[in-house]
Design a protein around this motif. Structure first.
Motif, mmCIF file in Angstrom:
data_model
loop_
_atom_site.group_PDB
_atom_site.id
_atom_site.type_symbol
_atom_site.label_atom_id
_atom_site.label_comp_id
_atom_site.label_asym_id
_atom_site.label_seq_id
_atom_site.Cartn_x
_atom_site.Cartn_y
_atom_site.Cartn_z
ATOM 1 N N ARG A 1 0.849 -1.206 0.000
ATOM 2 C CA ARG A 1 0.000 0.000 0.000
ATOM 3 C C ARG A 1 0.873 1.240 0.000
ATOM 4 N N GLU A 2 1.954 1.201 0.783
ATOM 5 C CA GLU A 2 2.859 2.341 0.827
ATOM 6 C C GLU A 2 3.513 2.576 -0.532
ATOM 7 N N ARG A 3 3.715 1.506 -1.285
ATOM 8 C CA ARG A 3 4.290 1.645 -2.619
ATOM 9 C C ARG A 3 3.246 2.052 -3.657
ATOM 10 N N GLY A 4 1.964 1.897 -3.271
ATOM 11 C CA GLY A 4 0.887 2.269 -4.184
ATOM 12 C C GLY A 4 0.694 1.302 -5.325
ATOM 13 N N THR A 5 1.005 0.013 -5.101
ATOM 14 C CA THR A 5 0.982 -0.942 -6.210
ATOM 15 C C THR A 5 -0.160 -1.956 -6.147
ATOM 16 N N VAL A 6 -0.921 -2.015 -5.062
ATOM 17 C CA VAL A 6 -1.957 -3.043 -4.968
ATOM 18 C C VAL A 6 -3.323 -2.423 -4.659
ATOM 19 N N MET A 7 -3.601 -1.281 -5.231
ATOM 20 C CA MET A 7 -4.894 -0.659 -5.005
ATOM 21 C C MET A 7 -5.968 -1.392 -5.800
ATOM 22 N N SER A 8 -6.977 -1.887 -5.103
ATOM 23 C CA SER A 8 -8.083 -2.546 -5.782
ATOM 24 C C SER A 8 -9.090 -1.524 -6.285
ATOM 25 N N LEU A 9 -9.527 -0.643 -5.373
ATOM 26 C CA LEU A 9 -10.551 0.341 -5.711
ATOM 27 C C LEU A 9 -9.988 1.743 -5.548
ATOM 28 N N LYS A 10 -10.306 2.617 -6.507
ATOM 29 C CA LYS A 10 -9.817 3.994 -6.440
ATOM 30 C C LYS A 10 -10.913 4.943 -6.898
ATOM 31 N N LEU A 11 -11.255 5.890 -6.022
ATOM 32 C CA LEU A 11 -12.203 6.945 -6.357
ATOM 33 C C LEU A 11 -11.439 8.251 -6.505
ATOM 34 N N GLU A 12 -11.626 8.917 -7.638
ATOM 35 C CA GLU A 12 -10.956 10.189 -7.893
ATOM 36 C C GLU A 12 -11.975 11.259 -8.238
ATOM 37 N N HIS A 13 -12.057 12.280 -7.377
ATOM 38 C CA HIS A 13 -12.891 13.464 -7.617
ATOM 39 C C HIS A 13 -14.342 13.086 -7.954
ATOM 40 N N VAL A 14 -14.881 12.138 -7.192
ATOM 41 C CA VAL A 14 -16.242 11.658 -7.451
ATOM 42 C C VAL A 14 -17.268 12.602 -6.840
ATOM 43 N N THR A 15 -18.194 13.048 -7.668
ATOM 44 C CA THR A 15 -19.279 13.939 -7.243
ATOM 45 C C THR A 15 -20.597 13.381 -7.758
ATOM 46 N N LYS A 16 -21.640 13.483 -6.937
ATOM 47 C CA LYS A 16 -22.991 13.080 -7.351
ATOM 48 C C LYS A 16 -23.970 14.188 -6.994
ATOM 49 N N ARG A 17 -24.631 14.719 -8.027
ATOM 50 C CA ARG A 17 -25.624 15.775 -7.822
ATOM 51 C C ARG A 17 -26.993 15.296 -8.268
ATOM 52 N N TYR A 18 -28.006 15.752 -7.552
ATOM 53 C CA TYR A 18 -29.400 15.551 -7.930
ATOM 54 C C TYR A 18 -30.025 16.939 -8.051
ATOM 55 N N LYS A 19 -30.123 17.444 -9.267
ATOM 56 C CA LYS A 19 -30.619 18.806 -9.499
ATOM 57 C C LYS A 19 -29.808 19.799 -8.656
ATOM 58 N N ASP A 20 -30.421 20.403 -7.628
ATOM 59 C CA ASP A 20 -29.729 21.415 -6.829
ATOM 60 C C ASP A 20 -29.063 20.846 -5.577
ATOM 61 N N THR B 1 -21.933 8.482 -11.710
ATOM 62 C CA THR B 1 -21.319 9.652 -11.097
ATOM 63 C C THR B 1 -21.649 10.883 -11.944
ATOM 64 N N THR B 2 -21.779 12.022 -11.284
ATOM 65 C CA THR B 2 -21.925 13.269 -12.027
ATOM 66 C C THR B 2 -20.571 13.712 -12.555
ATOM 67 N N GLU B 3 -19.564 13.538 -11.721
ATOM 68 C CA GLU B 3 -18.178 13.832 -12.096
ATOM 69 C C GLU B 3 -17.275 12.806 -11.444
ATOM 70 N N GLY B 4 -16.061 12.652 -11.982
ATOM 71 C CA GLY B 4 -15.066 11.795 -11.368
ATOM 72 C C GLY B 4 -15.090 10.376 -11.901
ATOM 73 N N THR B 5 -14.118 9.587 -11.436
ATOM 74 C CA THR B 5 -13.973 8.214 -11.905
ATOM 75 C C THR B 5 -13.866 7.241 -10.736
ATOM 76 N N ILE B 6 -14.376 6.039 -10.962
ATOM 77 C CA ILE B 6 -14.258 4.936 -10.016
ATOM 78 C C ILE B 6 -13.618 3.773 -10.760
ATOM 79 N N MET B 7 -12.460 3.332 -10.273
ATOM 80 C CA MET B 7 -11.693 2.301 -10.964
ATOM 81 C C MET B 7 -11.530 1.075 -10.074
ATOM 82 N N TRP B 8 -11.612 -0.100 -10.696
ATOM 83 C CA TRP B 8 -11.311 -1.360 -10.026
ATOM 84 C C TRP B 8 -10.124 -2.011 -10.729
ATOM 85 N N GLU B 9 -9.022 -2.121 -10.020
ATOM 86 C CA GLU B 9 -7.796 -2.689 -10.571
ATOM 87 C C GLU B 9 -7.436 -2.052 -11.913
ATOM 88 N N GLY B 10 -7.583 -0.742 -11.979
ATOM 89 C CA GLY B 10 -7.188 0.019 -13.160
ATOM 90 C C GLY B 10 -8.227 0.104 -14.254
#
Length: 319
Positions: A16-35, A75-84
Protein backbone atom coordinates in the motif's frame (compact mmCIF):
# COMPACT_ATOMS: atom_id res chain seq x y z
CA UNK A 1 -5.30 -19.90 8.23
CA UNK A 2 -4.53 -17.07 10.65
CA UNK A 3 -0.71 -17.01 10.01
CA UNK A 4 -1.43 -16.86 6.28
CA UNK A 5 -3.89 -14.05 6.88
CA UNK A 6 -1.27 -12.12 8.86
CA UNK A 7 1.19 -12.50 5.98
CA UNK A 8 -1.43 -11.05 3.62
CA UNK A 9 -1.89 -8.05 5.92
CA UNK A 10 1.86 -7.43 6.15
CA UNK A 11 2.15 -7.67 2.36
CA UNK A 12 -0.79 -5.29 1.87
CA UNK A 13 0.66 -2.74 4.31
CA UNK A 14 4.03 -2.76 2.53
CA UNK A 15 2.59 -2.63 -0.96
CA UNK A 16 0.00 0.00 0.00
CA UNK A 17 2.86 2.34 0.83
CA UNK A 18 4.29 1.64 -2.62
CA UNK A 19 0.89 2.27 -4.18
CA UNK A 20 0.98 -0.94 -6.21
CA UNK A 21 -1.96 -3.04 -4.97
CA UNK A 22 -4.89 -0.66 -5.00
CA UNK A 23 -8.08 -2.55 -5.78
CA UNK A 24 -10.55 0.34 -5.71
CA UNK A 25 -9.82 3.99 -6.44
CA UNK A 26 -12.20 6.95 -6.36
CA UNK A 27 -10.96 10.19 -7.89
CA UNK A 28 -12.89 13.46 -7.62
CA UNK A 29 -16.24 11.66 -7.45
CA UNK A 30 -19.28 13.94 -7.24
CA UNK A 31 -22.99 13.08 -7.35
CA UNK A 32 -25.62 15.78 -7.82
CA UNK A 33 -29.40 15.55 -7.93
CA UNK A 34 -30.62 18.81 -9.50
CA UNK A 35 -29.73 21.41 -6.83
CA UNK A 36 -28.62 18.89 -4.18
CA UNK A 37 -25.06 17.56 -3.96
CA UNK A 38 -25.02 14.17 -2.21
CA UNK A 39 -21.27 13.54 -2.63
CA UNK A 40 -18.68 16.17 -3.46
CA UNK A 41 -15.15 15.60 -4.79
CA UNK A 42 -14.63 12.30 -2.99
CA UNK A 43 -11.20 10.65 -3.15
CA UNK A 44 -10.00 7.46 -1.50
CA UNK A 45 -8.19 4.21 -2.29
CA UNK A 46 -8.65 0.70 -0.93
CA UNK A 47 -5.82 -1.81 -1.03
CA UNK A 48 -6.30 -5.39 -2.11
CA UNK A 49 -7.21 -7.62 0.83
CA UNK A 50 -8.04 -4.69 3.12
CA UNK A 51 -11.03 -3.78 5.29
CA UNK A 52 -11.81 -0.10 4.72
CA UNK A 53 -14.36 1.89 6.70
CA UNK A 54 -16.68 4.55 5.28
CA UNK A 55 -18.23 6.43 8.20
CA UNK A 56 -20.52 9.40 8.68
CA UNK A 57 -23.88 10.44 10.05
CA UNK A 58 -27.15 9.53 8.36
CA UNK A 59 -27.34 11.43 5.09
CA UNK A 60 -23.57 11.85 4.82
CA UNK A 61 -23.46 10.19 1.38
CA UNK A 62 -22.33 6.67 2.29
CA UNK A 63 -25.12 4.74 0.56
CA UNK A 64 -24.90 7.01 -2.49
CA UNK A 65 -21.19 6.22 -2.68
CA UNK A 66 -21.90 2.49 -2.45
CA UNK A 67 -24.45 2.73 -5.26
CA UNK A 68 -22.01 4.55 -7.52
CA UNK A 69 -19.33 1.95 -6.85
CA UNK A 70 -21.84 -0.77 -7.70
CA UNK A 71 -22.78 1.14 -10.89
CA UNK A 72 -26.38 1.37 -9.71
CA UNK A 73 -26.05 5.13 -10.11
CA UNK A 74 -23.79 7.12 -12.40
CA UNK A 75 -21.32 9.65 -11.10
CA UNK A 76 -21.93 13.27 -12.03
CA UNK A 77 -18.18 13.83 -12.10
CA UNK A 78 -15.07 11.80 -11.37
CA UNK A 79 -13.97 8.21 -11.91
CA UNK A 80 -14.26 4.94 -10.02
CA UNK A 81 -11.69 2.30 -10.96
CA UNK A 82 -11.31 -1.36 -10.03
CA UNK A 83 -7.80 -2.69 -10.57
CA UNK A 84 -7.19 0.02 -13.16
CA UNK A 85 -10.46 -0.49 -15.06
CA UNK A 86 -13.65 1.60 -14.92
CA UNK A 87 -15.96 -0.04 -12.39
CA UNK A 88 -18.78 -0.25 -14.95
CA UNK A 89 -16.58 -2.37 -17.22
CA UNK A 90 -15.77 -5.17 -14.76
CA UNK A 91 -17.60 -8.47 -14.39
CA UNK A 92 -20.37 -7.92 -11.84
CA UNK A 93 -19.71 -11.31 -10.26
CA UNK A 94 -16.58 -9.91 -8.58
CA UNK A 95 -18.88 -7.74 -6.42
CA UNK A 96 -20.89 -8.61 -3.34
CA UNK A 97 -23.28 -6.27 -1.54
CA UNK A 98 -25.16 -6.31 1.75
CA UNK A 99 -27.56 -3.32 1.66
CA UNK A 100 -28.75 -1.58 4.79
CA UNK A 101 -32.33 -2.34 3.73
CA UNK A 102 -32.55 -6.09 4.23
CA UNK A 103 -34.29 -8.15 1.56
CA UNK A 104 -34.53 -11.94 1.58
CA UNK A 105 -37.42 -14.08 0.41
CA UNK A 106 -39.65 -14.65 3.47
CA UNK A 107 -41.28 -17.85 2.16
CA UNK A 108 -38.07 -19.48 0.95
CA UNK A 109 -36.08 -21.82 3.20
CA UNK A 110 -32.65 -20.73 4.36
CA UNK A 111 -30.71 -23.34 2.41
CA UNK A 112 -32.77 -22.78 -0.75
CA UNK A 113 -32.07 -19.05 -0.63
CA UNK A 114 -28.33 -19.57 -0.47
CA UNK A 115 -28.39 -22.01 -3.39
CA UNK A 116 -30.51 -19.54 -5.34
CA UNK A 117 -28.18 -16.58 -4.82
CA UNK A 118 -25.09 -18.67 -5.52
CA UNK A 119 -26.48 -20.18 -8.73
CA UNK A 120 -27.61 -16.72 -9.78
CA UNK A 121 -23.91 -15.80 -9.74
CA UNK A 122 -22.96 -18.80 -11.86
CA UNK A 123 -21.73 -21.17 -9.15
CA UNK A 124 -22.18 -24.91 -9.52
CA UNK A 125 -24.34 -26.69 -7.01
CA UNK A 126 -21.64 -29.09 -5.76
CA UNK A 127 -19.28 -26.16 -5.05
CA UNK A 128 -22.09 -24.24 -3.40
CA UNK A 129 -22.87 -27.14 -1.09
CA UNK A 130 -19.41 -26.96 0.47
CA UNK A 131 -19.66 -23.19 0.96
CA UNK A 132 -23.20 -23.33 2.33
CA UNK A 133 -22.35 -26.12 4.78
CA UNK A 134 -19.28 -24.19 5.96
CA UNK A 135 -21.07 -20.89 6.58
CA UNK A 136 -24.25 -22.36 8.03
CA UNK A 137 -22.06 -24.14 10.59
CA UNK A 138 -19.95 -21.04 11.21
CA UNK A 139 -23.01 -18.86 11.81
CA UNK A 140 -24.67 -21.50 14.01
CA UNK A 141 -27.65 -21.97 11.67
CA UNK A 142 -27.63 -25.78 11.36
CA UNK A 143 -31.01 -26.15 13.03
CA UNK A 144 -32.48 -23.36 10.86
CA UNK A 145 -31.35 -24.44 7.39
CA UNK A 146 -34.76 -25.96 6.51
CA UNK A 147 -36.78 -23.13 8.09
CA UNK A 148 -38.49 -20.37 6.13
CA UNK A 149 -36.76 -17.01 6.46
CA UNK A 150 -39.86 -15.33 7.90
CA UNK A 151 -39.71 -17.62 10.95
CA UNK A 152 -36.17 -16.56 11.85
CA UNK A 153 -35.18 -13.91 14.35
CA UNK A 154 -33.97 -10.59 12.97
CA UNK A 155 -30.39 -11.51 13.78
CA UNK A 156 -30.59 -14.87 12.00
CA UNK A 157 -32.24 -13.26 8.96
CA UNK A 158 -29.35 -10.85 8.83
CA UNK A 159 -26.82 -13.69 8.98
CA UNK A 160 -28.56 -15.42 6.07
CA UNK A 161 -28.50 -12.29 3.95
CA UNK A 162 -24.85 -11.72 4.83
CA UNK A 163 -23.93 -15.22 3.65
CA UNK A 164 -25.92 -14.59 0.46
CA UNK A 165 -23.85 -11.46 -0.21
CA UNK A 166 -20.55 -13.36 -0.37
CA UNK A 167 -21.50 -16.99 -1.08
CA UNK A 168 -20.14 -16.56 -4.62
CA UNK A 169 -16.72 -15.54 -3.27
CA UNK A 170 -16.53 -12.00 -4.68
CA UNK A 171 -13.24 -10.16 -4.87
CA UNK A 172 -14.86 -7.02 -3.48
CA UNK A 173 -17.55 -6.94 -0.78
CA UNK A 174 -19.60 -3.93 0.37
CA UNK A 175 -21.33 -4.18 3.75
CA UNK A 176 -23.76 -1.38 4.64
CA UNK A 177 -24.43 -1.37 8.41
CA UNK A 178 -23.82 -5.13 8.82
CA UNK A 179 -23.90 -4.99 12.64
CA UNK A 180 -27.28 -3.27 12.92
CA UNK A 181 -29.63 -5.11 15.27
CA UNK A 182 -27.18 -7.87 16.23
CA UNK A 183 -26.61 -8.94 19.82
CA UNK A 184 -23.03 -9.12 21.18
CA UNK A 185 -22.66 -12.85 20.42
CA UNK A 186 -23.74 -12.48 16.80
CA UNK A 187 -21.63 -9.34 16.41
CA UNK A 188 -18.59 -11.38 17.38
CA UNK A 189 -19.54 -14.09 14.87
CA UNK A 190 -19.82 -11.46 12.16
CA UNK A 191 -16.51 -9.79 13.05
CA UNK A 192 -14.72 -13.12 12.87
CA UNK A 193 -16.37 -13.87 9.54
CA UNK A 194 -15.24 -10.53 8.10
CA UNK A 195 -11.69 -11.16 9.30
CA UNK A 196 -11.81 -14.64 7.75
CA UNK A 197 -12.88 -13.20 4.39
CA UNK A 198 -10.10 -10.61 4.56
CA UNK A 199 -7.55 -13.30 5.36
CA UNK A 200 -8.77 -15.16 2.27
CA UNK A 201 -7.82 -12.08 0.23
CA UNK A 202 -11.21 -10.38 -0.14
CA UNK A 203 -11.30 -6.57 -0.27
CA UNK A 204 -14.03 -5.21 2.00
CA UNK A 205 -15.66 -1.78 2.27
CA UNK A 206 -18.11 -1.34 5.10
CA UNK A 207 -20.11 1.27 6.91
CA UNK A 208 -21.17 1.23 10.54
CA UNK A 209 -22.45 3.72 13.09
CA UNK A 210 -20.80 1.61 15.77
CA UNK A 211 -17.35 3.14 15.85
CA UNK A 212 -15.83 0.43 18.01
CA UNK A 213 -16.41 -2.04 15.15
CA UNK A 214 -14.72 0.26 12.65
CA UNK A 215 -11.82 0.85 15.02
CA UNK A 216 -11.35 -2.87 15.60
CA UNK A 217 -11.55 -3.98 11.96
CA UNK A 218 -10.15 -1.12 9.85
CA UNK A 219 -6.67 0.20 9.30
CA UNK A 220 -7.89 2.89 6.89
CA UNK A 221 -11.11 4.86 6.63
CA UNK A 222 -12.90 7.82 5.12
CA UNK A 223 -14.97 10.19 7.28
CA UNK A 224 -17.85 11.89 5.49
CA UNK A 225 -19.97 14.86 6.53
CA UNK A 226 -22.74 16.07 4.23
CA UNK A 227 -21.09 14.44 1.24
CA UNK A 228 -17.65 15.93 1.88
CA UNK A 229 -14.63 13.95 3.05
CA UNK A 230 -13.24 15.37 6.31
CA UNK A 231 -10.48 12.75 6.43
CA UNK A 232 -9.23 9.85 4.33
CA UNK A 233 -6.29 7.75 5.38
CA UNK A 234 -5.04 5.52 8.17
CA UNK A 235 -6.82 5.39 11.51
CA UNK A 236 -3.51 5.92 13.29
CA UNK A 237 -2.82 9.10 11.30
CA UNK A 238 -6.26 10.41 12.24
CA UNK A 239 -5.56 9.75 15.90
CA UNK A 240 -2.14 11.37 15.67
CA UNK A 241 -3.81 14.61 14.54
CA UNK A 242 -5.27 14.83 18.05
CA UNK A 243 -2.28 13.38 19.88
CA UNK A 244 -2.43 11.41 23.11
CA UNK A 245 -4.64 13.77 25.04
CA UNK A 246 -6.83 11.34 26.99
CA UNK A 247 -5.44 10.62 30.44
CA UNK A 248 -7.06 8.03 32.71
CA UNK A 249 -6.10 7.92 36.38
CA UNK A 250 -7.30 5.59 39.13
CA UNK A 251 -6.33 6.77 42.58
CA UNK A 252 -7.80 7.52 46.00
CA UNK A 253 -6.90 11.19 45.59
CA UNK A 254 -9.69 13.67 44.88
CA UNK A 255 -8.42 15.00 41.55
CA UNK A 256 -11.53 17.11 41.06
CA UNK A 257 -10.37 19.35 43.87
CA UNK A 258 -6.87 19.79 42.45
CA UNK A 259 -5.60 22.37 39.95
CA UNK A 260 -3.64 20.39 37.36
CA UNK A 261 -1.67 21.87 34.45
CA UNK A 262 -3.03 21.59 30.90
CA UNK A 263 -6.36 19.98 31.85
CA UNK A 264 -9.36 21.08 29.77
CA UNK A 265 -11.83 18.77 31.46
CA UNK A 266 -11.83 16.32 34.38
CA UNK A 267 -14.60 13.71 34.69
CA UNK A 268 -15.09 10.94 37.23
CA UNK A 269 -16.34 7.86 35.37
CA UNK A 270 -17.15 4.82 37.50
CA UNK A 271 -13.99 4.39 39.57
CA UNK A 272 -11.49 6.50 37.65
CA UNK A 273 -10.79 10.01 36.46
CA UNK A 274 -10.75 10.80 32.74
CA UNK A 275 -8.86 13.98 31.87
CA UNK A 276 -8.87 15.79 28.55
CA UNK A 277 -5.50 17.48 28.06
CA UNK A 278 -4.54 20.46 25.96
CA UNK A 279 -1.44 18.55 24.82
CA UNK A 280 0.14 15.22 25.74
CA UNK A 281 3.30 16.75 27.23
CA UNK A 282 1.24 17.93 30.23
CA UNK A 283 0.94 14.29 31.36
CA UNK A 284 4.45 14.31 32.81
CA UNK A 285 3.72 17.35 35.00
CA UNK A 286 0.39 15.86 36.07
CA UNK A 287 2.10 12.62 37.08
CA UNK A 288 4.57 14.55 39.20
CA UNK A 289 1.74 16.50 40.85
CA UNK A 290 -0.44 13.46 41.49
CA UNK A 291 2.23 10.97 42.51
CA UNK A 292 3.93 12.85 45.35
CA UNK A 293 4.35 9.62 47.28
CA UNK A 294 0.73 8.57 46.75
CA UNK A 295 -0.40 5.17 45.46
CA UNK A 296 -1.61 5.34 41.84
CA UNK A 297 -3.37 2.22 40.61
CA UNK A 298 -3.66 3.42 37.00
CA UNK A 299 -2.07 6.21 34.98
CA UNK A 300 -2.72 5.75 31.25
CA UNK A 301 -2.18 8.25 28.43
CA UNK A 302 -4.01 7.30 25.21
CA UNK A 303 -5.23 8.51 21.87
CA UNK A 304 -8.90 9.44 21.65
CA UNK A 305 -11.20 6.64 20.55
CA UNK A 306 -12.64 6.80 17.04
CA UNK A 307 -16.06 7.50 18.55
CA UNK A 308 -14.70 10.53 20.42
CA UNK A 309 -12.99 11.80 17.26
CA UNK A 310 -16.14 11.18 15.22
CA UNK A 311 -18.23 13.24 17.63
CA UNK A 312 -15.68 16.05 17.53
CA UNK A 313 -15.50 16.05 13.72
CA UNK A 314 -19.23 15.92 12.94
CA UNK A 315 -20.67 17.39 16.14
CA UNK A 316 -22.95 20.39 16.40
CA UNK A 317 -20.05 22.79 17.03
CA UNK A 318 -18.81 22.01 13.51
CA UNK A 319 -22.13 22.84 11.82
Amino acid sequence: MKPFGNLIRIYVCIERERGTVMSLKLEHVTKRYKDFTAVQDLNFEIAKGEIFGLIGQNGAGKTTTFRMILDLQETTEGTIMWEGKPINKVNRDILGYLPEERGIFPQMKVEEQLYYFGELRGMKRDVLKQEIDFWIHRFELEEKRKDKAETLSKGNQQKVQLIASFIHKPKFLILDEPFSGLDPVNKELLKNAILHLRDEGMTILFSSHQMENVEELCDHLCLLKRGVSLFSGSLLDLKKQYGKTKLTIRTDLQLGDMTLPGVKECRFVKDEYVLALEAEHFAQDIFAAVYNGQYIEKFSLDYLSLEEIFKDQVGAHHV
